[in-house]
Structures are given as structure tokens and as C-alpha cells.
Design an enzyme around this catalytic site. Structure first.
Site, PDB file in Angstrom:
ATOM      1  N   ASP A 178       0.869  -1.155   0.000  1.00 57.63           N
ATOM      2  CA  ASP A 178       0.000   0.000   0.000  1.00 57.63           C
ATOM      3  C   ASP A 178       0.927   1.233   0.000  1.00 57.63           C
ATOM      4  OD1 ASP A 178      -2.195   1.781   0.833  1.00 57.63           O
ATOM      5  OD2 ASP A 178      -1.135   1.758   2.743  1.00 57.63           O
ATOM      6  N   ASP A 180       0.196   5.181   1.105  1.00 56.64           N
ATOM      7  CA  ASP A 180       0.159   6.040   2.295  1.00 56.64           C
ATOM      8  C   ASP A 180       0.144   5.239   3.588  1.00 56.64           C
ATOM      9  OD1 ASP A 180      -0.722   9.114   1.466  1.00 56.64           O
ATOM     10  OD2 ASP A 180      -1.232   7.598  -0.018  1.00 56.64           O
ATOM     11  N   THR A 214      -2.173   1.055  -4.679  1.00 56.40           N
ATOM     12  CA  THR A 214      -2.628   2.219  -3.908  1.00 56.40           C
ATOM     13  C   THR A 214      -4.013   2.674  -4.358  1.00 56.40           C
ATOM     14  OG1 THR A 214      -2.133   4.568  -3.495  1.00 56.40           O
ATOM     15  CG2 THR A 214      -1.283   3.656  -5.522  1.00 56.40           C
TER      16      THR A 214
HETATM   17  P1  IMP Z   1      -3.264   4.281  -0.152  1.00 56.02           P
HETATM   18  O1  IMP Z   1      -3.045   4.293   1.334  1.00 56.02           O
HETATM   19  O2  IMP Z   1      -1.963   4.189  -0.903  1.00 56.02           O
HETATM   20  O3  IMP Z   1      -4.245   3.256  -0.586  1.00 56.02           O
HETATM   21  O4  IMP Z   1      -3.805   5.746  -0.582  1.00 56.02           O
HETATM   22  C1  IMP Z   1      -4.974   6.279  -0.005  1.00 56.02           C
HETATM   23  C2  IMP Z   1      -4.996   7.779  -0.163  1.00 56.02           C
HETATM   24  O5  IMP Z   1      -4.864   8.169  -1.532  1.00 56.02           O
HETATM   25  C3  IMP Z   1      -6.326   8.371   0.249  1.00 56.02           C
HETATM   26  O6  IMP Z   1      -6.424   8.575   1.631  1.00 56.02           O
HETATM   27  C4  IMP Z   1      -6.360   9.692  -0.531  1.00 56.02           C
HETATM   28  O7  IMP Z   1      -5.819  10.728   0.239  1.00 56.02           O
HETATM   29  C5  IMP Z   1      -5.480   9.438  -1.744  1.00 56.02           C
HETATM   30  N1  IMP Z   1      -6.248   9.410  -3.023  1.00 56.02           N
HETATM   31  C6  IMP Z   1      -5.985  10.165  -4.085  1.00 56.02           C
HETATM   32  N2  IMP Z   1      -6.816   9.883  -5.107  1.00 56.02           N
HETATM   33  C7  IMP Z   1      -7.650   8.928  -4.677  1.00 56.02           C
HETATM   34  C8  IMP Z   1      -8.714   8.208  -5.303  1.00 56.02           C
HETATM   35  O8  IMP Z   1      -9.071   8.404  -6.469  1.00 56.02           O
HETATM   36  N3  IMP Z   1      -9.336   7.288  -4.549  1.00 56.02           N
HETATM   37  C9  IMP Z   1      -8.939   7.026  -3.276  1.00 56.02           C
HETATM   38  N4  IMP Z   1      -7.947   7.654  -2.650  1.00 56.02           N
HETATM   39  C10 IMP Z   1      -7.281   8.613  -3.344  1.00 56.02           C
HETATM   40 MG    MG Z   2      -2.631   3.227   3.432  1.00 56.07          MG
END
Ligand code: IMP
Ligand code: MG
Length: 466
Positions: A178, A180, A214
Site C-alpha cells: 500500500d 500512504d 494504492t
Molecule cells: P493508499 O493508502 O496508498 O491506498 O492511498 C490512499 C490515499 O490516496 C487516500 O487517503 C487519498 O488521500 C489518496 N487518493 C488520491 N486519489 C484517490 C482516489 O481516487 N481514490 C482514493 N484515494 C485517493
Molecule cells: Mg494506506
């Protein structure tokens, strides 16, 4: 249902992991019954030999109690280990004879249990984590949720590296992360000093495929820039003349964006990420999704977010974003959405999705009056920590798409990539309102709480592999 029960259920049940809680409850037995330093254990009469010096006596006594507790905790982990092996066996039998549909003892005890793709050496993992976390030496704090989460993580890594060494059998081939909170802090990027970069390079050196799966969603070649920015520290290393990776190993880096919607791969000529056309990798079940239905889901959720925004007086402080495959509500510059409101909105969107995906008699287009089944379309609603998103697709499909795309040439000795040969590392594993949870359907998983834990688990993994 009383209102108190409802509150407990609605706000807490989805945050709990039933399997971890169940193991924690088992471990509470020995803790309560045997971890008490005050009680004297007559089973160890040799302790009476040093009663004059109570200090030494207590220290020795503590050691004996810790050893005894460790033995009792180990017995529990051995039993759970056996129950998991039994569950794997029952699942295999059910797969071969679907009409049988028997339930394992463990699944009876923990009904929300998912599939195990490998056995878990829990006793070995417990000894390692006990050394690090002094679980059985603790007298006042019982084995915690995090202790159990770490033991499960370590056991998963050990299982995967054991099979890795036996190349004739299944072995680890694909590791997905993942973005973030797992690779980088929320909203941040990788830079050359990020501790995880060195580990990702090591994984690539071992000829493993490395994927970032992601939620962040940006389509087309222009979207590649956004992911490039997030992975800057790693891609800069690839493009450094002193990079020690082979060209083929660099191209083993992939990014799956918007859960399962956009695929990118590092390309040596472009010295960056290349957008891969969906014709080359989209799973057949996803190709068959009806665009009208997707539009209906997105419009409904958009309207629902507008309603929630109004209800919570968030019009000034938030923006609702609608993309090709996702709808989200984010705070405006200088504002924050309260944790409780994020939680309420994600639960409310999930409820809404449950209703519309189950099918309703209302038409999604004026011409369509029949009962509409949208269940074939996968949708994922999650609380990103500062925002809430509803994405078409999910990480189960994201990981599976990578497994299949990388094995288009099925003659390769590397193929197929099975679920037991694939690992997903993420921070969002609550059963509702979290998006890494779905990856459990397609791969083995490790649940981390911050990027530092990702580094620690990768150090273990690389250590065992090497
Ligand atoms: P992950 O933790 O890598 O899955 O990223 C999640 C974060 O990506 C979310 O909390 C958003 O801040 C950001 N994000 C940016 N664009 C999108 C989208 O199109 N869908 C969901 N999250 C997004
Ligand atoms: Mg995350």
C-alpha cells in the site's frame, strides 16, 4: 437491539479483528492465572533454597514464572497453528468438492475468518516476538492486540521465506505495498533517505516483483507523473549511473493505481513509469462490468456525500471530488475533518453501497425497471485518515491483476503466481472502511501500523531470504 448495543456494534465491531481478538482472549487465561509475581508456586520447591535474600529470590522467582508463562503461551500458539493447518485442509477438500461445504473447527470458533494460503509457524514466531517484546516477562500488561498482530506478521514472513527456499515448490514471487502510511507517511513521498528505499532495492535484487497497490487514482500517461513524485527516491536511484540493479530488475517495479484501475510499470527507455493500456491486463470479470451501472453507483454515492456534507455543515471546509472511477470528500486547505465524522461518513457510504449493490427496484436509468443486480461490480469505501473515498474496484482485484499480468507468458518458469506466492503489506485491515482488507482475498498479508514497521518487517523478510 438496544441503542447501546447498536453504538458498540456500529462503532467498534468493524475496527476489531475477530481472529486477533480471539487469540488475545486465549492468551489472557495464562496471564490471569499464572503471571502473578505475588503468588508462590509450590511446584518449584528449589526456590525455597534462597529465601533469606528476598531480592534474589524475587528475581529468580520472576524468571521461573516467565518461563512457565512462555510455555503456556507456546501451547496455545501450537494449538492455533494446528487449527490453521486443519482449516487449510478442510478448505482444500471443499474446493475439490464444493457440495461438501464443511466448516473447520477454527472457522466455527471465529466465523469471520478468511482463507489461509500458507500454514503459519506461530510457535516459532512467538519465540522471536517474545524475545523482542518481553511478552511472557510482563506481569501487569497482558498480551495485546499489537503483540498478536506482530506474531501473525512474523509467522507469515517465516512461512513465505520457508517456501521461498524450496524452489521446487511454491515460492514468494510478488510483494505488493500500500502507499500512504505503509511506504511513506500519509500524503508524503519517498526520498533518497527514506529507509524503505534500500529495502525495496534489495527485494528487486532478489528478482522479486515489487508492486505498489494504492487507492490514489490518476489515469493515463499524465498520471504517471503523480506516482513518479510519490516514488521519487526509488526512481532517482534507478536512474543513477551507479545503480546496482539490472535493467530487467528495474522493470519489475509496478504501480497499480485507484485500487485496481490504472497500471504503470517502470520503463528503462522512458526512465520513468509507463502507463499500460488496460487491454493488456484487465481481468475478464472487470472487462464485463457495465459502464451504466458504474455511473449509477458513482452518481448515487456523490449525492450521498453531498447529503452528508450538508448534514455535518462541512460545505465551507470540504470539497467533494468526482473522478473517472472514484468519489471522495477531502478537507480544504487549513481544515480537518473530525475523526468521528470521517468514520460516520465511511460507514454511511458502506451502508448505502450495501443497499444499492444488493439490488433495488428503483431503476438506475429511466429505461431500466427490472430488479437491478450490481453485485458483480466491486466497490470499496474507506477512511483514508483525513478523507473518505469510494472507489470502483478493490485491492483484491488490484493484486490479482498483477499476478495475472505478470504471467501472460505462462511458459515462464516463474508462472503462475499463486496467492501463496504473493504478499501484500498495508495498514488498512479493519473489516469495514479500510481498503487493504480486500487484498486478503488474493494474497498473504502483513498488517503494519506505520512506515517504520514496514522497514522492520522487510528487514526480517530479507534476512530470512538471504
Ligand atoms: P493508499 O493508502 O496508498 O491506498 O492511498 C490512499 C490515499 O490516496 C487516500 O487517503 C487519498 O488521500 C489518496 N487518493 C488520491 N486519489 C484517490 C482516489 O481516487 N481514490 C482514493 N484515494 C485517493
Ligand atoms: Mg494506506
Amino acid at each position: 437491539m438496544t441503542s447501546r448495543y447498536r453504538v458498540e456494534y456500529a462503532l467498534k465491531s468493524h475496527r476489531r479483528d475477530e481472529f486477533i481478538e480471539w487469540i488475545k482472549a486465549l492468551l489472557a487465561g495464562p496471564f490471569v492465572l499464572h503471571a502473578d509475581i505475588e503468588s508462590f508456586d509450590s511446584e518449584f520447591p528449589e526456590l525455597y533454597d534462597i529465601p533469606e535474600d528476598s531480592d534474589i529470590y524475587l528475581k529468580e522467582h520472576e524468571k521461573v514464572i516467565a518461563k512457565d508463562c512462555q510455555r503456556r503461551y507456546l501451547e496455545i500458539f501450537k494449538d492455533v497453528e494446528n487449527l490453521i493447518e486443519h482449516t487449510i485442509l478442510i478448505d482444500e477438500i471443499n474446493d475439490k468438492n464444493p457440495e461438501r461445504n464443511s466448516t473447520s473447527r477454527l472457522r466455527n470458533l471465529v466465523p469471520s475468518l478468511g482463507r489461509f494460503f500458507t500454514p503459519l509457524p506461530l510457535t516459532e514466531a512467538f519465540l522471536i516476538e517474545d524475545e523482542r517484546r518481553a511478552i511472557s516477562k510482563r506481569r501487569l500488561v497482558s498480551p495485546s492486540f499489537n503483540d498478536v498482530r506482530m506474531i501473525l506478521n512474523t509467522a507469515q514472513i517465516m512461512a513465505l521465506t520457508k517456501i521461498y527456499k524450496d524452489k521446487a515448490k511454491a515460492h514468494l514471487k510478488l510483494i505488493t505495498f500500500d502507499g500512504d502510511v505503509t511506504l511513506y507517511e500519509d500524503g508524503q513521498s519517498l526520498n533518497e533517505n527514506s529507509a524503505v528505499v534500500k529495502r525495496l532495492i534489495n527485494l528487486l535484487k532478489l528478482d522479486l516483483f515489487v508492486g505498489v497497490v494504492t487507492a490514489a487514482g490518476y489515469p493515463n500517461q499524465s498520471g504517471a507523473e503523480k506516482y513518479h513524485e510519490r516514488l521519487q527516491g526509488l526512481i532517482d536511484y534507478f536512474n543513477n549511473p551507479n545503480c546496482s540493479l539490472k535493467d530487467s530488475q528495474k522493470e519489475n517495479l509496478l504501480v497499480m493505481g485507484a485500487e485496481s484501475n490504472y497500471l504503470f510499470r517502470y520503463n528503462n527507455e522512458m526512465k520513468g513509469l509507463k502507463f499500460i493500456n488496460s487491454d493488456e491486463w484487465l481481468l475478464p470479470q472487470v472487462k464485463s462490468w457495465d459502464n451504466d451501472k458504474i455511473t449509477y453507483i458513482m452518481d448515487t454515492i456523490y449525492q450521498h456525500l453531498v447529503h452528508l456534507r450538508m448534514k455535518f455543515n462541512l460545505e465551507q471546509s470540504t470539497t467533494i471530488i468526482k473522478k473517472e472511477r472514484s468519489v471522495g470528500i477531502i478537507p480544504n486547505e487549513g481544515y480537518k475533518i473530525l475523526r468521528e465524522q470521517l468514520e460516520e461518513m465511511v460507514l454511511s457510504c458502506s451502508n448505502k453501497l450495501n443497499i444499492i449493490l444488493r439490488g433495488s427496484r428503483k431503476s438506475y436509468s429511466d429505461s431500466h425497471e427490472a430488479l437491478i443486480q450490481l453485485r458483480d461490480i466491486k466497490v470499496c469505501a474507506f477512511n483514508g485518515g483525513s478523507d473518505v473515498w469510494v472507489d470502483i474496484g478493490d485491492k483484491a482485484l488490484g493484486v490479482e491483476s498483477l499476478q495475472k499480468y505478470l504471467c501472460q507468458d505462462s511458459n515462464s518458469e516463474f508462472c503462475p503466481i499463486t496467492k501463496a506466492e504473493s504478499l501484500h503489506i498495508g495498514d488498512q485491515f479493519a473489516s469495514l472502511g479500510a481498503n487493504d482488507f480486500k487484498a486478503r482475498l488474493s494474497a498473504c498479508t502483513v498488517w503494519i501500523a506505520n512506515p517504520a514497521e514496514t522497514v522492520a518487517i522487510l528487514d526480517d523478510l530479507i534476512n530470512y531470504l538471504e
